[in-house]
Design an enzyme around this catalytic site. Structure first.
Site, PDB file in Angstrom:
ATOM      1  N   GLY A 101      25.856  -2.985  21.837  1.00  0.00           N
ATOM      2  CA  GLY A 101      24.408  -2.943  22.043  1.00  0.00           C
ATOM      3  C   GLY A 101      24.101  -1.572  22.603  1.00  0.00           C
ATOM      4  N   HIS A 102      23.532  -0.710  21.785  1.00  0.00           N
ATOM      5  CA  HIS A 102      23.279   0.675  22.204  1.00  0.00           C
ATOM      6  C   HIS A 102      21.769   0.890  22.320  1.00  0.00           C
ATOM      7  CE1 HIS A 102      27.441   2.153  20.600  1.00  0.00           C
ATOM      8  NE2 HIS A 102      27.528   1.169  21.474  1.00  0.00           N
ATOM      9  N   ASP A 130      28.829   0.062  27.807  1.00  0.00           N
ATOM     10  CA  ASP A 130      27.458   0.137  28.326  1.00  0.00           C
ATOM     11  C   ASP A 130      27.243   1.325  29.264  1.00  0.00           C
ATOM     12  OD1 ASP A 130      26.987  -2.236  26.920  1.00  0.00           O
ATOM     13  OD2 ASP A 130      27.704  -3.436  28.607  1.00  0.00           O
ATOM     14  N   LYS A 185      26.007   5.256  25.986  1.00  0.00           N
ATOM     15  CA  LYS A 185      26.413   6.035  24.793  1.00  0.00           C
ATOM     16  C   LYS A 185      25.229   6.218  23.842  1.00  0.00           C
ATOM     17  CE  LYS A 185      29.572   2.891  24.007  1.00  0.00           C
ATOM     18  NZ  LYS A 185      29.526   2.104  25.246  1.00  0.00           N
ATOM     19  N   GLN A 210      31.892   0.175  22.380  1.00  0.00           N
ATOM     20  CA  GLN A 210      32.763  -0.324  23.438  1.00  0.00           C
ATOM     21  C   GLN A 210      33.299   0.874  24.235  1.00  0.00           C
ATOM     22  OE1 GLN A 210      33.429  -1.935  20.041  1.00  0.00           O
ATOM     23  NE2 GLN A 210      31.633  -2.978  20.761  1.00  0.00           N
TER      24      GLN A 210
HETATM   25  P1  GDP Z   1      25.769   1.768  25.554  1.00  0.00           P
HETATM   26  O1  GDP Z   1      26.309   0.462  25.076  1.00  0.00           O
HETATM   27  O2  GDP Z   1      26.830   2.641  26.125  1.00  0.00           O
HETATM   28  O3  GDP Z   1      24.926   2.478  24.534  1.00  0.00           O
HETATM   29  O4  GDP Z   1      24.802   1.415  26.775  1.00  0.00           O
HETATM   30  P2  GDP Z   1      23.690   0.248  26.815  1.00  0.00           P
HETATM   31  O5  GDP Z   1      22.526   0.686  26.019  1.00  0.00           O
HETATM   32  O6  GDP Z   1      24.294  -1.079  26.534  1.00  0.00           O
HETATM   33  O7  GDP Z   1      23.366   0.209  28.370  1.00  0.00           O
HETATM   34  C1  GDP Z   1      22.926   1.332  29.047  1.00  0.00           C
HETATM   35  C2  GDP Z   1      21.558   1.012  29.689  1.00  0.00           C
HETATM   36  O8  GDP Z   1      21.230   2.025  30.628  1.00  0.00           O
HETATM   37  C3  GDP Z   1      20.422   1.021  28.689  1.00  0.00           C
HETATM   38  O9  GDP Z   1      19.461   0.091  29.113  1.00  0.00           O
HETATM   39  C4  GDP Z   1      19.878   2.440  28.774  1.00  0.00           C
HETATM   40  O10 GDP Z   1      18.499   2.524  28.416  1.00  0.00           O
HETATM   41  C5  GDP Z   1      20.055   2.714  30.238  1.00  0.00           C
HETATM   42  N1  GDP Z   1      20.308   4.123  30.599  1.00  0.00           N
HETATM   43  C6  GDP Z   1      21.021   5.067  29.927  1.00  0.00           C
HETATM   44  N2  GDP Z   1      21.120   6.194  30.679  1.00  0.00           N
HETATM   45  C7  GDP Z   1      20.458   5.949  31.833  1.00  0.00           C
HETATM   46  C8  GDP Z   1      20.230   6.705  33.040  1.00  0.00           C
HETATM   47  O11 GDP Z   1      20.660   7.842  33.194  1.00  0.00           O
HETATM   48  N3  GDP Z   1      19.524   6.069  34.037  1.00  0.00           N
HETATM   49  C9  GDP Z   1      19.033   4.793  33.900  1.00  0.00           C
HETATM   50  N4  GDP Z   1      18.363   4.261  34.922  1.00  0.00           N
HETATM   51  N5  GDP Z   1      19.237   4.066  32.792  1.00  0.00           N
HETATM   52  C10 GDP Z   1      19.944   4.633  31.785  1.00  0.00           C
HETATM   53  P1  IMO Z   2      28.915  -1.346  23.879  1.00  0.00           P
HETATM   54  O1  IMO Z   2      29.209  -0.588  22.616  1.00  0.00           O
HETATM   55  C1  IMO Z   2      30.437  -4.006  26.959  1.00  0.00           C
HETATM   56  C2  IMO Z   2      33.494  -6.904  25.722  1.00  0.00           C
HETATM   57  C3  IMO Z   2      33.142  -8.377  25.797  1.00  0.00           C
HETATM   58  C4  IMO Z   2      34.511  -8.959  26.102  1.00  0.00           C
HETATM   59  C5  IMO Z   2      35.451  -8.085  25.278  1.00  0.00           C
HETATM   60  C6  IMO Z   2      35.848  -8.681  23.941  1.00  0.00           C
HETATM   61  O2  IMO Z   2      27.508  -1.794  23.991  1.00  0.00           O
HETATM   62  O3  IMO Z   2      29.413  -0.605  25.074  1.00  0.00           O
HETATM   63  P2  IMO Z   2      34.541  -8.970  21.630  1.00  0.00           P
HETATM   64  O4  IMO Z   2      33.300  -9.748  21.304  1.00  0.00           O
HETATM   65  O5  IMO Z   2      34.427  -7.526  21.319  1.00  0.00           O
HETATM   66  O6  IMO Z   2      35.769  -9.595  21.070  1.00  0.00           O
HETATM   67  O7  IMO Z   2      34.692  -9.108  23.240  1.00  0.00           O
HETATM   68  O8  IMO Z   2      34.754  -6.862  25.069  1.00  0.00           O
HETATM   69  N1  IMO Z   2      32.558  -6.071  24.940  1.00  0.00           N
HETATM   70  C7  IMO Z   2      31.687  -5.208  25.469  1.00  0.00           C
HETATM   71  N2  IMO Z   2      31.372  -4.959  26.755  1.00  0.00           N
HETATM   72  N3  IMO Z   2      29.854  -3.294  25.988  1.00  0.00           N
HETATM   73  C8  IMO Z   2      30.184  -3.504  24.691  1.00  0.00           C
HETATM   74  O9  IMO Z   2      29.745  -2.715  23.689  1.00  0.00           O
HETATM   75  C9  IMO Z   2      31.103  -4.531  24.381  1.00  0.00           C
HETATM   76  N4  IMO Z   2      31.629  -5.020  23.237  1.00  0.00           N
HETATM   77  C10 IMO Z   2      32.519  -5.949  23.589  1.00  0.00           C
HETATM   78  O10 IMO Z   2      32.208  -8.637  26.806  1.00  0.00           O
HETATM   79  O11 IMO Z   2      34.827  -8.768  27.460  1.00  0.00           O
HETATM   80 MG    MG Z   3      25.947  -1.584  25.315  1.00  0.00          MG
END
Ligand code: GDP
Ligand code: IMO
Ligand code: MG
Length: 431
Positions: free
Chosen positions: A39-40, A12, A15, A223
């Site tokens: 979840g991207h 998270d 990416k 991840q």
């Molecule tokens: P990912 O799994 O690495 O793609 O990240 P996620 O989408 O799960 O979580 C990142 C969250 O931060 C999302 O809600 C993005 O919209 C938000 N985000 C990404 N870059 C920034 C930033 O520079 N500032 C803020 N405030 N939010 C950001």
């Molecule tokens: P993105 O791509 C954050 C974590 C779960 C758990 C561990 C194992 O959005 O960054 P799993 O269901 O994969 O067997 O769970 O990995 N986990 C993540 N944490 N971001 C993710 O994906 C994750 N995908 C799995 O919370 O601790």
């Molecule tokens: Mg994510």
């Protein structure tokens, strides 16, 4: 030319946002591991897209999105995601899915939940999406693959074999009703086959022909480094190789093609699920980061654990991924804090360590040693150039760059594409 984007912490990091930004300059975006545990998020003109299986570059019509062999796919979730994008006017017509990617079938999430229940207080906190059991079946060589959806007889035969063992587990150990072969066949062969068949094919040849004709490939890691099955904080990890090497095994494009490896790091750290977290906070600052940074799981909605930036972890991520550059995200979230801490080393059994300890229990005992920097106490959301940032914000990012030893190419100051500042080093990934 190929570029890999990887998470450098526990996921998270943002990416999705950076893959979307880099995709402007690419031709193909390839997911290579994981499944709908990811979840991207991509935000465009205040419209938010939360992608689980489809590559984040899919919003651009010029991109060919590819799902590589290293992924595990729940076909029902994939079809829902394609429909969801279609309803927002985004076409998935160019999508290509490797026939070698493995299937998540109904018994995988159930096993995932059962294993977690059995672990009790030692549970990993998985997403319960069936990721671990699907990869376990792949390693046991009893998994079904995307290509099996194309041949009814093979699908039925392989599923029958798999169910003979799975149903023993479910009936004898977990004391529940067995899965019915014909029900699963009906559900998956009818709709999934017709719907997904046009997308399934040979993505290895596709990607190599693209490279040979000078196309640009972007590999989107899911991840992160510390959730990697081999290099993460085992057993509190996911079941795939999220580090840069996974881009090769998960796509069939060898490591020599990967010219740039972009590590994404949040300006602080978050983690969902169990496991060690040396810089974790459990005070008002943690609550503040959760609220200001909206630190709740993109799909599972779980509250994310929060802590200070950890350069020990980042030095390790730089090594195991061969990072060529670093992107810092969510700098804006630190905007209200009077002072900021950065972990520069761990104290373990009286010893100061700047590199990650190899032994897991040392990670559990690690006491972070902090360097404290002043905050800037200003909102950053509208700033366009590095020179307009408060000097304390510049100092903070420069301190991270120096401590990690990898050039920083971009800094994120908000979720929108435009809320991104070019840092002093020109990115390798963009011409
Ligand atoms: P990912 O799994 O690495 O793609 O990240 P996620 O989408 O799960 O979580 C990142 C969250 O931060 C999302 O809600 C993005 O919209 C938000 N985000 C990404 N870059 C920034 C930033 O520079 N500032 C803020 N405030 N939010 C950001
Ligand atoms: P993105 O791509 C954050 C974590 C779960 C758990 C561990 C194992 O959005 O960054 P799993 O269901 O994969 O067997 O769970 O990995 N986990 C993540 N944490 N971001 C993710 O994906 C994750 N995908 C799995 O919370 O601790
Ligand atoms: Mg994510």
């Amino acid at each position: 030319m190929a570029t890999v984007v990887v998470g450098t912490q526990w996921g998270d990091e943002g990416k999705g946002k950076f893959v979307d930004i880099l995709a402007q300059h690419m031709d193909y975006v390839v997911r290579y591991q994981g499944g709908h545990n990811a979840g991207h998020t991509v935000v465009v003109d205040r419209q938010r897209f939360a992608l689980q299986l489809l590559p984040s570059g899919i919003l651009y019509p010029h991109i060919t999105p590819v799902i590589g062999n290293g992924m595990v796919i729940d076909p029902l979730v994939l079809m829902e995601e394609i429909e969801m994008l279609g309803s927002k006017g985004i076409s998935c017509q160019k999508l290509k899915i490797s026939g070698n990617a493995h299937l998540i079938l109904p018994y995988h999430p159930e096993l995932d939940a059962a294993i977690e229940r059995n672990l009790g207080k030692n549970r990993l906190g998985t997403t319960k999406r069936g990721i671990g059991p699907a990869y376990a079946d792949k390693a046991l060589r009893v998994g079904l693959r995307m290509q099996d959806l194309l041949d009814e007889d093979i699908f039925r035969e392989k599923l029958d074999l798999a169910l003979q063992h799975k149903n023993l587990l479910f009936t004898q150990i977990y004391k529940r009703a067995p899965y019915s072969l014909s029900e699963i066949c009906d559900r998956y062969l009818k709709r999934c086959k017709t719907y997904l068949a046009p997308y399934i094919g040979d993505t290895v040849t596709l990607l190599h022909e693209a490279l040979e004709s000078g196309k640009r490939l972007l590999f989107e890691g899911a991840q992160a480094t510390f959730l990697d099955l081999d290099h993460g904080t085992y057993p509190f990890v996911t079941s795939s190789n999220c580090t840069a090497g996974g881009a090769s095994t998960g796509s069939g494009v060898g490591p020599r093609a990967m010219q740039s490896i972009v590590g994404i790091a949040k300006a602080y750290i978050t983690r969902v699920g169990s496991g060690p977290f040396p810089t974790e906070l459990s005070d008002a600052i943690a609550d503040h980061l959760v609220e200001k940074g909206h630190e709740y799981g993109t799909n599972t909605k779980r509250r994310r654990r929060c802590g200070w930036f950890d350069t020990v972890m980042l030095r390790y991520a730089a090594r195991v991924n061969s990072l060529t550059e670093l992107v810092i995200t969510k700098l804006d979230v630190l905007g209200d804090l009077a002072e900021l801490k950065v972990c520069v080393a761990y104290q373990i059994d009286g010893r100061k360590m700047r590199q990650l300890p190899y032994h897991q229990s040392a990670m559990h005992r690690a006491v972070p040693l902090y360097h404290t920097l002043p905050g800037w106490q200003r909102s950053l959301g509208d700033i366009k150039e590095r020179r307009d940032l408060p000097s304390q914000a510049v100092d903070y990012v420069e301190f991270l760059e120096e401590e990690v030893g990898i050039p920083i190419s971009w800094v994120g100051i908000g979720p929108e594409r435009e809320q991104t500042i070019k840092w002093n080093t020109p990115t390798h990934a963009i011409p």
